[in-house]
Design an enzyme around this catalytic site. Sequence first.
Site, PDB file in Angstrom:
ATOM      1  N   LYS A 192       0.841  -1.191   0.000  1.00 25.26           N
ATOM      2  CA  LYS A 192       0.000   0.000   0.000  1.00 25.26           C
ATOM      3  C   LYS A 192       0.881   1.248   0.000  1.00 25.26           C
ATOM      4  CE  LYS A 192      -4.013   1.818   2.558  1.00 25.26           C
ATOM      5  NZ  LYS A 192      -4.930   1.532   3.699  1.00 25.26           N
ATOM      6  N   SER A 246      -9.438   2.389   2.300  1.00 20.79           N
ATOM      7  CA  SER A 246      -8.341   3.032   1.592  1.00 20.79           C
ATOM      8  C   SER A 246      -7.366   2.044   0.947  1.00 20.79           C
ATOM      9  CB  SER A 246      -7.564   3.951   2.550  1.00 20.79           C
ATOM     10  OG  SER A 246      -7.004   3.204   3.626  1.00 20.79           O
ATOM     11  N   SER A 256     -10.815   0.006   6.140  1.00 21.08           N
ATOM     12  CA  SER A 256      -9.993   0.088   4.934  1.00 21.08           C
ATOM     13  C   SER A 256      -9.424  -1.234   4.445  1.00 21.08           C
ATOM     14  CB  SER A 256      -8.845   1.079   5.144  1.00 21.08           C
ATOM     15  OG  SER A 256      -9.356   2.388   5.273  1.00 21.08           O
TER      16      SER A 256
END
Length: 496
Positions: A110, A185, A209
Amino acid sequence: MDPLSRRTFTHLMGAAAVGSVLPGRLSAAPADELTSLTATELAARIRRKDVSAREVLEAHLARIGHVNPQVNAIVTLVPEMARTWAREADEKQARGEPLGVLHGLPVAHKDLVDTAGIRTTRGSKLYENNVPTTDALIVKRMRAAGAITLGKTNTPEFGAGSNTFNAVFGATRNGFNRDKTVGGSSGGAACALTCNLVPLADGSDTGGSLRNPGAWNNIVGFRPSPGRVPDDDGSWSPLSTSGPMGRTVEDVALFLSAIAGAHATDPSALTDDPAMFRAPLGTEMKGKRIAWFTTMGGIPFEPEITRVVNATRQAFVDMGCIVEEAEPDFTGVDEAFPTLRHLTYHNSYAKLSRDNPTLFKDTVKWEIAEAERQRAVDVAKANARQAQMYRHVSQFFTKYDAFVCPVTQVEPFDITVEYPTVVNGVRMPTYIDWMRSAWYVTFMQCPAISVPAGFSRGGLPVGLQIVGKPRGDWSLLQLAHAFEQATGHGKRRPAL
């Protein structure tokens, strides 16, 4: 959304062409079955020398070159670095040296996570050219387990919100319908998994997320118990955690065995031996007591969400579980969770925002402003409610083995919409209100997993959220695995 926010968002949606940031884009045709194998199967083939780490990497790079331009999931690609690491992995195996549990598996991180020598933008123009000199702890552990980093996955600016877009790379598109969002996210990670670009990807979760994008991409997103996956910047707060994402529960468990475990500088780190997550997941479910959600304290859900989720109830009955309607008391979480969440953004970004106001999106500035508006007594009340919730759920789980509810309140929405402002006729005042089914569960401080539950009538994925007992990560994974095997919903991939 106010007019300024709408104009800003529309601009960001066109800020970067899909896939335009990938250096050395490949033109190869789609890769073969290697990219569709589970991480567990792929790791076993590499270990048996049926296939080399280099062959596995090249298959995934070819797949990325063909598919990623359509979805924009991987935003920074480092093929030459990855090739070097894959060659070293093969040489290590040839010498007969001990191999890690993720040996030879290509992974992506990420873009909030620091990676030494690889650009880490945090989805912000402030960090557009940021190249860290050290790896984050989760990256170190993945590399130590033999994983091969091939790039970074897209995320919203500073991880704020559950629609993955930013001013650096633009938006990530849902493989099942490219007019829809992937959530966030960890949206780029979930999209990369469902599109077979990588077999494993890390993510993080405060308000959903790991779970929201898991649900909307028909993959598995696991929010571990607080402290299960430690962090460099160790905190006493149980709200935020890193965690594993994969295409199956078995893959997620394997991944967790590599990233969990004690860490001296994280005060909340759990010290259980992470090797326990590599044991066989299969076990008898007969007699397990399941608490089935009713309204989660009265929050609204789109009818298709409740229809698909409730249709899975029979699967638990067929497994021999005892299913009853019951849910924890979520009174006061609406006030307590945002109060504590605002503080995390203020601690991280208040000064940067003051110094660079034009480079922060409105929702992040709102978080910071709310933190400055609230009083010490508000924070004290929120902390007290958090402690009370933990005591309550600990008692709740003396009767039940798991709590089941929807991951999300809505289906994947249009990619041009920053966030839903209405859910089933009920207005959502802020950008996180429509995610309460996820952050109510965060506040429980228990492990929670998103597993595929089926598809809406419009062909969009819906996720089932299973919540386990405090620190009961292993038994939760076993239950999620049994559900996955009984239903098979997670086998469906986008037609790209």
